[in-house]
Scaffold this motif. Structure first.
Motif, short mmCIF file in Angstrom:
data_model
loop_
_atom_site.label_atom_id
_atom_site.label_comp_id
_atom_site.label_asym_id
_atom_site.label_seq_id
_atom_site.Cartn_x
_atom_site.Cartn_y
_atom_site.Cartn_z
N UNK A 16 0.83 -1.21 0.00
CA UNK A 16 0.00 0.00 0.00
C UNK A 16 0.87 1.26 0.00
N UNK A 17 2.01 1.20 0.69
CA UNK A 17 2.93 2.33 0.64
C UNK A 17 3.45 2.55 -0.78
N UNK A 18 3.79 1.46 -1.45
CA UNK A 18 4.29 1.57 -2.82
C UNK A 18 3.22 2.13 -3.74
N UNK A 19 1.98 1.67 -3.58
CA UNK A 19 0.88 2.17 -4.42
C UNK A 19 0.63 3.65 -4.14
N UNK A 20 0.69 4.05 -2.86
CA UNK A 20 0.48 5.45 -2.51
C UNK A 20 1.53 6.36 -3.12
N UNK A 21 2.81 5.94 -3.02
CA UNK A 21 3.88 6.74 -3.61
C UNK A 21 3.71 6.81 -5.13
N UNK A 22 3.32 5.70 -5.73
CA UNK A 22 3.13 5.68 -7.18
C UNK A 22 1.99 6.61 -7.59
N UNK A 23 0.97 6.73 -6.77
CA UNK A 23 -0.14 7.65 -7.07
C UNK A 23 0.34 9.09 -7.09
N UNK A 24 1.25 9.42 -6.19
CA UNK A 24 1.84 10.77 -6.18
C UNK A 24 2.63 11.00 -7.47
N UNK A 25 3.37 9.97 -7.90
CA UNK A 25 4.14 10.09 -9.14
C UNK A 25 3.20 10.30 -10.33
N UNK A 26 2.09 9.56 -10.36
CA UNK A 26 1.11 9.72 -11.44
C UNK A 26 0.57 11.15 -11.48
#
Length: 264
Positions: free
Chosen positions: A187-197
């Protein structure tokens, strides 16, 4: 054009960073600051926006101005008006300890195994062309950036991406099939990826605005807006329920939710 080796190194570095974040998130446990947990939960819901969303939505909007809108309008309507429905799903899912959308629906009908199997089969069959779109978007992006096409199966970006995603899913997603255990690292990885998006979309928007010279040209303003597509309402409704029914959305919204209060 970007050199193929450079793109590969950057991609591997980005995926490696996500793996490190996921590993660190698993070891760190719950966020230390209570206010950070709802923010992280909100960011994970943006897993709805896939590689095809980033590429296909913009491409379809180039052909029809309104074609991209239902993809986002449906989920926005659910988030604005369906908060009580989402909360009830989270509460029921946690009470029944459901680990998937198939498990959730079966639990509502007396733990019907036949229904769970049917929903699982439908989800898998429906996901195959959906996954194919994601891999196609990645392949097209690589071809656009490098100007090269895959000459063999070994060098196919779609195959390499599929293998890499499978490894990530095995390591951080399927080690524990337990609704009481949260995949905090993932979930941390997905959250960081959402910021990148989000940052990527903002950068693209600023770049496009700069190409226009900071204003909309007169010949663009004079073009009449196209009519809404005939399938606009149906597509909006499908996107509305997609935020509830897509397996990955159910996973992050219900299974990974640590408290119904985070939905606020």
């Amino acid at each position: 054009m970007v050199h193929g080796l450079s793109l590969l190194l950057v991609s591997m570095g980005y995926v490696g960073l996500l793996l490190v974040i996921a590993w660190a998130g698993d070891r760190a446990g719950p966020p230390r600051f209570p206010r950070l947990r709802p923010l992280l939960y909100s960011l994970t819901l943006a897993v709805y926006c896939t590689s095809w969303t980033m590429l296909g939505a913009v491409g379809s909007a180039a052909g029809n101005l309104w074609s991209y809108l239902p993809i986002y309008l449906g989920p926005l309507l659910l988030l604005i008006f369906g908060g009580d429905l989402m909360r009830r799903m989270v509460v029921i899912g946690q009470r029944q300890r459901t680990a998937s959308i198939a498990d959730f629906l079966a639990a509502r009908y007396g733990r019907a195994r036949e229904l769970a199997a049917l929903v699982a089969v439908v989800s898998v069959v429906a996901a195959i062309p959906y996954f194919a779109l994601q891999l196609k978007a990645i392949t097209l992006s690589v071809e656009v950036l490098t100007g090269m096409t895959a000459e063999s199966v070994v060098g196919d970006p779609a195959l390499l991406t599929a293998v890499l995603l499978a490894v990530v899913a095995i390591v951080f997603g399927t080690r524990y099939v337990d609704a009481t255990r949260h995949h905090r690292g993932l979930m941390w990885a997905i959250g960081i990826e959402s910021v990148v998006k989000l940052l990527a979309l903002v950068v693209v928007a600023l770049f496009a605005w700069q190409l226009l010279g900071g204003e909309v040209p007169d010949h663009v303003r004079q073009v009449p807006l196209p009519e809404l597509p005939d399938s606009f309402a149906v597509q909006t409704m499908l996107a509305f329920f997609a935020l509830l029914c897509l397996p990955r959305q159910f996973q992050v919204m219900v299974v990974e939710c640590q408290s119904p209060d985070d939905l606020k």
